[in-house]
Write a protein that holds these residues in place. Structure first.
Motif, PDB file in Angstrom:
ATOM      1  N   ASP A   1       0.843  -1.191   0.000  1.00  0.00           N
ATOM      2  CA  ASP A   1       0.000   0.000   0.000  1.00  0.00           C
ATOM      3  C   ASP A   1       0.884   1.248   0.000  1.00  0.00           C
ATOM      4  O   ASP A   1       1.991   1.245   0.573  1.00  0.00           O
ATOM      5  CB  ASP A   1      -0.890   0.020   1.245  1.00  0.00           C
ATOM      6  CG  ASP A   1      -1.906  -1.115   1.255  1.00  0.00           C
ATOM      7  OD1 ASP A   1      -2.205  -1.642   0.164  1.00  0.00           O
ATOM      8  OD2 ASP A   1      -2.359  -1.480   2.358  1.00  0.00           O
ATOM      9  N   GLN A   2       0.420   2.281  -0.642  1.00  0.00           N
ATOM     10  CA  GLN A   2       1.192   3.515  -0.702  1.00  0.00           C
ATOM     11  C   GLN A   2       1.470   4.031   0.707  1.00  0.00           C
ATOM     12  O   GLN A   2       0.569   4.152   1.537  1.00  0.00           O
ATOM     13  CB  GLN A   2       0.458   4.586  -1.514  1.00  0.00           C
ATOM     14  CG  GLN A   2       1.276   5.842  -1.766  1.00  0.00           C
ATOM     15  CD  GLN A   2       0.577   6.802  -2.715  1.00  0.00           C
ATOM     16  OE1 GLN A   2      -0.558   6.562  -3.126  1.00  0.00           O
ATOM     17  NE2 GLN A   2       1.249   7.877  -3.073  1.00  0.00           N
ATOM     18  N   GLY A   3       2.741   4.307   0.970  1.00  0.00           N
ATOM     19  CA  GLY A   3       3.130   4.845   2.265  1.00  0.00           C
ATOM     20  C   GLY A   3       3.316   3.819   3.356  1.00  0.00           C
ATOM     21  O   GLY A   3       3.697   4.183   4.483  1.00  0.00           O
ATOM     22  N   ALA A   4       3.066   2.534   3.078  1.00  0.00           N
ATOM     23  CA  ALA A   4       3.211   1.505   4.118  1.00  0.00           C
ATOM     24  C   ALA A   4       4.676   1.363   4.521  1.00  0.00           C
ATOM     25  O   ALA A   4       5.565   1.279   3.676  1.00  0.00           O
ATOM     26  CB  ALA A   4       2.673   0.170   3.619  1.00  0.00           C
ATOM     27  N   ALA A   5       4.925   1.346   5.833  1.00  0.00           N
ATOM     28  CA  ALA A   5       6.287   1.177   6.329  1.00  0.00           C
ATOM     29  C   ALA A   5       6.696  -0.288   6.373  1.00  0.00           C
ATOM     30  O   ALA A   5       7.883  -0.611   6.297  1.00  0.00           O
ATOM     31  CB  ALA A   5       6.414   1.791   7.718  1.00  0.00           C
ATOM     32  N   GLU A   6       5.713  -1.176   6.517  1.00  0.00           N
ATOM     33  CA  GLU A   6       5.992  -2.601   6.585  1.00  0.00           C
ATOM     34  C   GLU A   6       4.808  -3.371   6.033  1.00  0.00           C
ATOM     35  O   GLU A   6       3.648  -2.956   6.194  1.00  0.00           O
ATOM     36  CB  GLU A   6       6.280  -3.027   8.028  1.00  0.00           C
ATOM     37  CG  GLU A   6       6.646  -4.501   8.169  1.00  0.00           C
ATOM     38  CD  GLU A   6       7.043  -4.871   9.596  1.00  0.00           C
ATOM     39  OE1 GLU A   6       8.237  -4.702   9.936  1.00  0.00           O
ATOM     40  OE2 GLU A   6       6.173  -5.330  10.362  1.00  0.00           O
ATOM     41  N   VAL A   7       5.111  -4.482   5.368  1.00  0.00           N
ATOM     42  CA  VAL A   7       4.076  -5.388   4.872  1.00  0.00           C
ATOM     43  C   VAL A   7       4.224  -6.720   5.602  1.00  0.00           C
ATOM     44  O   VAL A   7       5.339  -7.236   5.752  1.00  0.00           O
ATOM     45  CB  VAL A   7       4.192  -5.602   3.351  1.00  0.00           C
ATOM     46  CG1 VAL A   7       3.120  -6.584   2.864  1.00  0.00           C
ATOM     47  CG2 VAL A   7       4.088  -4.279   2.603  1.00  0.00           C
ATOM     48  N   ARG A   8       3.089  -7.245   6.062  1.00  0.00           N
ATOM     49  CA  ARG A   8       3.084  -8.542   6.736  1.00  0.00           C
ATOM     50  C   ARG A   8       2.177  -9.499   5.981  1.00  0.00           C
ATOM     51  O   ARG A   8       1.053  -9.139   5.632  1.00  0.00           O
ATOM     52  CB  ARG A   8       2.613  -8.410   8.179  1.00  0.00           C
ATOM     53  CG  ARG A   8       3.517  -7.522   9.035  1.00  0.00           C
ATOM     54  CD  ARG A   8       3.155  -7.596  10.496  1.00  0.00           C
ATOM     55  NE  ARG A   8       4.060  -6.803  11.311  1.00  0.00           N
ATOM     56  CZ  ARG A   8       4.333  -7.044  12.582  1.00  0.00           C
ATOM     57  NH1 ARG A   8       3.742  -8.083  13.197  1.00  0.00           N
ATOM     58  NH2 ARG A   8       5.169  -6.288  13.251  1.00  0.00           N
ATOM     59  N   VAL A   9       2.697 -10.704   5.758  1.00  0.00           N
ATOM     60  CA  VAL A   9       1.951 -11.728   5.030  1.00  0.00           C
ATOM     61  C   VAL A   9       1.837 -12.969   5.901  1.00  0.00           C
ATOM     62  O   VAL A   9       2.830 -13.420   6.488  1.00  0.00           O
ATOM     63  CB  VAL A   9       2.660 -12.093   3.698  1.00  0.00           C
ATOM     64  CG1 VAL A   9       1.867 -13.164   2.943  1.00  0.00           C
ATOM     65  CG2 VAL A   9       2.874 -10.857   2.835  1.00  0.00           C
ATOM     66  N   HIS A  10       0.614 -13.506   6.006  1.00  0.00           N
ATOM     67  CA  HIS A  10       0.382 -14.753   6.739  1.00  0.00           C
ATOM     68  C   HIS A  10      -0.423 -15.675   5.825  1.00  0.00           C
ATOM     69  O   HIS A  10      -1.521 -15.327   5.390  1.00  0.00           O
ATOM     70  CB  HIS A  10      -0.381 -14.496   8.037  1.00  0.00           C
ATOM     71  CG  HIS A  10      -0.681 -15.746   8.813  1.00  0.00           C
ATOM     72  ND1 HIS A  10      -1.715 -15.829   9.741  1.00  0.00           N
ATOM     73  CD2 HIS A  10      -0.095 -16.973   8.801  1.00  0.00           C
ATOM     74  CE1 HIS A  10      -1.737 -17.041  10.256  1.00  0.00           C
ATOM     75  NE2 HIS A  10      -0.764 -17.760   9.704  1.00  0.00           N
ATOM     76  N   VAL A  11       0.151 -16.833   5.522  1.00  0.00           N
ATOM     77  CA  VAL A  11      -0.504 -17.825   4.667  1.00  0.00           C
ATOM     78  C   VAL A  11      -0.878 -19.031   5.513  1.00  0.00           C
ATOM     79  O   VAL A  11      -0.077 -19.503   6.331  1.00  0.00           O
ATOM     80  CB  VAL A  11       0.415 -18.252   3.510  1.00  0.00           C
ATOM     81  CG1 VAL A  11      -0.249 -19.341   2.664  1.00  0.00           C
ATOM     82  CG2 VAL A  11       0.777 -17.050   2.639  1.00  0.00           C
ATOM     83  N   GLN A  12      -2.103 -19.532   5.309  1.00  0.00           N
ATOM     84  CA  GLN A  12      -2.584 -20.712   6.022  1.00  0.00           C
ATOM     85  C   GLN A  12      -3.178 -21.717   5.044  1.00  0.00           C
ATOM     86  O   GLN A  12      -3.779 -21.337   4.032  1.00  0.00           O
ATOM     87  CB  GLN A  12      -3.665 -20.324   7.038  1.00  0.00           C
ATOM     88  CG  GLN A  12      -3.180 -19.431   8.160  1.00  0.00           C
ATOM     89  CD  GLN A  12      -4.335 -18.970   9.043  1.00  0.00           C
ATOM     90  OE1 GLN A  12      -5.151 -18.144   8.639  1.00  0.00           O
ATOM     91  NE2 GLN A  12      -4.408 -19.527  10.259  1.00  0.00           N
TER      92      GLN A  12
END
Length: 446
Positions: free
Chosen positions: A429-440
């Motif tokens: 996302d624009q301006g996001a400082a960190e991206v978190r991904v969780h896959v299940q």
């Protein structure tokens, strides 16, 4: 679930401790060694080695790299002579691997000097016995022959740079072949560099190296510096990889070698070339936890000191899951690339479930952490996005780990791939400082 080709966009280059593709994404490599130690001393382009069935297997397993064995004795049949036909065959294999979306590491392979040109052995060494004491061989197998009288002398002569032809040392002449290979592949977009020598051995300094190997490492540094210069001259920008001795502290006093030099290491511990497909007893597990922890910590230390990428070039080689379990966990923790030993090979399910795993193969930003649990399929990944990188973050999700599909939860970004794609893509996302991904994993229908 769909099976997707690896997301490979070359050329690959080194940026500090990271490997970066042509789009600017940080790359992690999960792959396998393919080393043919008999004629034609190159993996053939046929099923069982590198044929259509093998490429389908690599894709299904989520592999995106090959460590391809190159045989110095074949490349350099006589001092100062290069077999150009062999070079052309190597280039053909590379082109085929490139067409299959695979990164290629070229490995000058040897074991107990087997693979080195015969002219690299002095007459003095050739006259000695190639057999190690029986009690040592009984304890550690074929690798005991590194301690044979012949091997010790071969390596002593190698490091001392004893002249072998017209006043030139074996290392100097070996550099001719390294330079010829570099020149041959300089325009190959998927070649990630040259592993300059597989498992160098310190000769009669082996036991001394348990505590201190500085003197021998100064000789190794001189060799690597010379060979790196030959590569830089033949193919500016082509990466090289320096390997330590498989004992003691690696490169203790070696300063940072400079740009386009990576550190590659091997990690073996238990039931190599054998083993049983069962979880090992607590004692060997504890031993190997300590061994692997030390090896990875050392690699991280060298990488930090040199500001250079790190690659686990070999591990596994066992039916026991121990050699694949802790190593892949640590590789995730340290965000290191790896190449398993070996293809072709048949590995039991308890080993395969450790190798066939979710991972971020190309990150549009800087990876922070990665964790995969083969038992549950849970995958966690965090990264700091770089908005100047236009390609998406690309995550491998093998169907073998998600047979009924998966769900992906993303914070700070958006999934852009199709549902249950074997390649999960994410844009921040624009301006996001960190991206978190969780896959299940998706639970199977009742």
């Amino acid at each position: 679930m769909t099976s997707e080709p690896a997301d490979v966009i070359g050329p690959l280059h080194m940026r500090g401790r990271e490997l970066v593709d042509a789009t600017g994404r940080v790359v992690l490599i999960h792959g396998t060694n393919v080393v043919n130690k008999s004629e034609p001393f190159l993996a053939p382009l046929e099923n069982g080695w590198l044929g259509p069935q093998d490429f389908a297997e690599f894709q299904a397993d989520g592999f995106n790299g090959i460590r391809l064995g190159v045989w110095a004795a074949k490349l350099m049949p006589a001092p100062g002579v290069i077999d150009t036909d062999y070079l052309a065959e190597v280039a053909q294999v590379i082109d085929t691997l490139t067409a299959q979306n695979l990164w290629v590491l070229l490995d000058f392979h040897q074991d107990v000097f087997w693979g080195m040109p015969s002219w690299a052995t002095t007459a003095e060494a050739a006259a000695l016995s190639p057999t190690a004491p029986k009690e040592i061989e009984a304890a550690i197998g074929w690798a005991a022959n590194y301690l044979s009288p012949r091997s010790l002398q071969q390596w002593n002569d190698w490091w001392a740079q004893v002249p072998v032809s017209e006043g030139r040392s074996a290392i100097d002449l070996y550099g001719d072949g390294v330079a010829a290979l570099a020149n041959e592949v300089k325009d190959e977009t998927n070649v990630m560099g040259i592993d300059l020598i597989n498992e160098p051995f310190p000769g009669d300094k082996f036991f001394e190296c348990v505590t201190s190997c500085g003197g021998r490492y100064r000789q190794a540094e001189a060799m690597y510096t010379s060979l790196t210069a030959r590569v830089n001259q033949a193919a500016p920008g082509l990466a090289v990889w320096w390997a330590p001795f498989n004992i003691g502290e690696p490169f203790p006093d070696t300063p940072a070698p400079g740009a386009n030099v990576g550190y590659t290491f091997h990690a073996y511990c238990y039931d190599t070339d054998g083993g049983e497909p069962v979880q090992p007893a607590p004692a060997p597990s504890a031993l190997c936890d300590a061994v692997f922890g030390s090896v990875f910590s050392d690699a991280h230390s060298v990488s930090t000191r040199w500001n250079a990428p790190t690659l686990l070039g070999e591990f596994g080689a066992s039916q026991s899951p121990l050699n694949a379990t802790r190593t892949t966990q640590l590789a995730d923790e340290y965000l290191m690339s790896w190449m398993h030993w070996h293809h072709p090979g048949t590995w039991p399910e308890v080993v395969r479930t450790q190798l066939v795993r979710a991972y971020a193969q190309a990150t549009a930003g800087h990876p922070v952490s990665q964790h995969f649990d083969p038992a549950t399929g849970d995958f966690y990944f965090r990264y700091q996005p770089d908005e100047s990188v236009l390609a998406p973050t690309s995550i491998v999700l093998p169907a073998a780990q998600y047979p009924d599909g998966y769900s992906a939860t993303v914070t700070g970004g958006t999934v852009t791939s199709q549902a249950n794609s074997g390649r999960l893509t994410v844009e921040s996302d624009q301006g996001a400082a960190e991206v978190r991904v969780h896959v299940q994993r998706t639970a199977p229908e009742a």
